[in-house]
Design a protein around this motif. Structure first.
Motif, PDB file in Angstrom:
ATOM      1  N   TYR A 137     -33.641  31.923  19.156  1.00  6.71           N
ATOM      2  CA  TYR A 137     -33.360  30.854  18.195  1.00  6.71           C
ATOM      3  C   TYR A 137     -32.235  29.948  18.711  1.00  6.71           C
ATOM      4  CZ  TYR A 137     -32.039  28.587  13.838  1.00  6.71           C
ATOM      5  OH  TYR A 137     -31.735  27.661  12.888  1.00  6.71           O
TER       6      TYR A 137
ATOM      7  N   LEU B 205     -41.183  20.539  15.955  1.00  3.07           N
ATOM      8  CA  LEU B 205     -41.154  21.556  14.914  1.00  3.07           C
ATOM      9  C   LEU B 205     -42.413  22.420  14.962  1.00  3.07           C
ATOM     10  CD1 LEU B 205     -39.753  22.672  12.351  1.00  3.07           C
ATOM     11  CD2 LEU B 205     -41.089  21.009  11.056  1.00  3.07           C
ATOM     12  N   ARG B 206     -43.555  21.784  15.172  1.00  4.69           N
ATOM     13  CA  ARG B 206     -44.809  22.526  15.283  1.00  4.69           C
ATOM     14  C   ARG B 206     -44.830  23.389  16.535  1.00  4.69           C
ATOM     15  NH1 ARG B 206     -49.556  22.093  17.920  1.00  4.69           N
ATOM     16  NH2 ARG B 206     -48.907  20.171  18.909  1.00  4.69           N
ATOM     17  N   GLU B 207     -44.249  22.888  17.594  1.00  4.16           N
ATOM     18  CA  GLU B 207     -44.293  23.591  18.878  1.00  4.16           C
ATOM     19  C   GLU B 207     -43.400  24.828  18.897  1.00  4.16           C
ATOM     20  OE1 GLU B 207     -45.934  24.104  22.480  1.00  4.16           O
ATOM     21  OE2 GLU B 207     -46.359  22.346  21.266  1.00  4.16           O
TER      22      GLU B 207
ATOM     23  N   GLN C 251     -42.465  26.722  16.285  1.00  2.97           N
ATOM     24  CA  GLN C 251     -42.724  27.727  15.265  1.00  2.97           C
ATOM     25  C   GLN C 251     -43.261  29.002  15.912  1.00  2.97           C
ATOM     26  OE1 GLN C 251     -45.388  26.059  12.417  1.00  2.97           O
ATOM     27  NE2 GLN C 251     -43.763  25.029  11.296  1.00  2.97           N
ATOM     28  N   PRO C 252     -42.789  30.129  15.455  1.00  2.00           N
ATOM     29  CA  PRO C 252     -43.287  31.383  16.040  1.00  2.00           C
ATOM     30  C   PRO C 252     -44.746  31.610  15.683  1.00  2.00           C
ATOM     31  CG  PRO C 252     -41.781  31.834  14.237  1.00  2.00           C
ATOM     32  CD  PRO C 252     -41.776  30.352  14.448  1.00  2.00           C
TER      33      PRO C 252
ATOM     34  N   THR D 243     -47.897  33.568  14.501  1.00  2.29           N
ATOM     35  CA  THR D 243     -48.043  34.687  13.551  1.00  2.29           C
ATOM     36  C   THR D 243     -49.308  35.448  13.823  1.00  2.29           C
ATOM     37  OG1 THR D 243     -49.114  33.202  11.981  1.00  2.29           O
ATOM     38  CG2 THR D 243     -46.752  33.614  11.709  1.00  2.29           C
TER      39      THR D 243
END
Length: 130
Positions: free
Chosen positions: A7, A123-125, A127-128, A130
């Motif tokens: 992070y 932001l989309r790139e 994101q972890p 799931t």
């Protein structure tokens, strides 16, 4: 602690990327008015550095920079170069030819939307999965 480390790395990468974006607007706005060649050279150097930073730190497959599709590479290129480059074109080409400042000022508004698109893409790139 590995999650916190990842992070922190993403946050530092995004902060440096935003600083490079701000510097490119500064170069387009002020430096290029004094020396156009120096402004353009520094602009492309900053944008290249910004693209490399994104590809190294935020890229797919754990930040290796490999594995980008052509669509993703095109998105990074457009969202990195186009907002401040478009502002430079408006400033260097349209503003001197337009006695009314309304048209260039309205065209520069597009830069805000493109920069917002860049932030949404990042932001989309990051994101972890799931």
């Amino acid at each position: 602690w590995i999650g916190y480390d990842a992070y922190a790395r993403v946050c530092m990468s995004l902060g440096v990327n935003q600083m490079l974006q701000a510097l490119s607007y500064y170069v387009v706005g002020l430096v290029a008015q004094k020396s156009l060649f120096a402004g353009i050279a520094v602009f492309f150097a900053l944008k290249s550095l910004s693209c490399l930073l994104v590809m190294l730190d935020v890229g797919p497959e754990g930040g290796s920079g490999h594995g980008y599709s052509k669509k993703e590479l095109f998105s990074v290129f457009i969202f990195t170069f186009f907002p401040s480059g478009f502002a430079g074109v408006v400033l260097w080409v349209l503003e001197p030819r337009n006695p009314e400042k309304f048209v260039p000022e309205m065209m520069v508004t597009l830069c805000y939307f493109l920069h917002g698109g860049w932030l949404l893409y990042i932001l989309r790139e990051v994101q972890p999965a799931t």
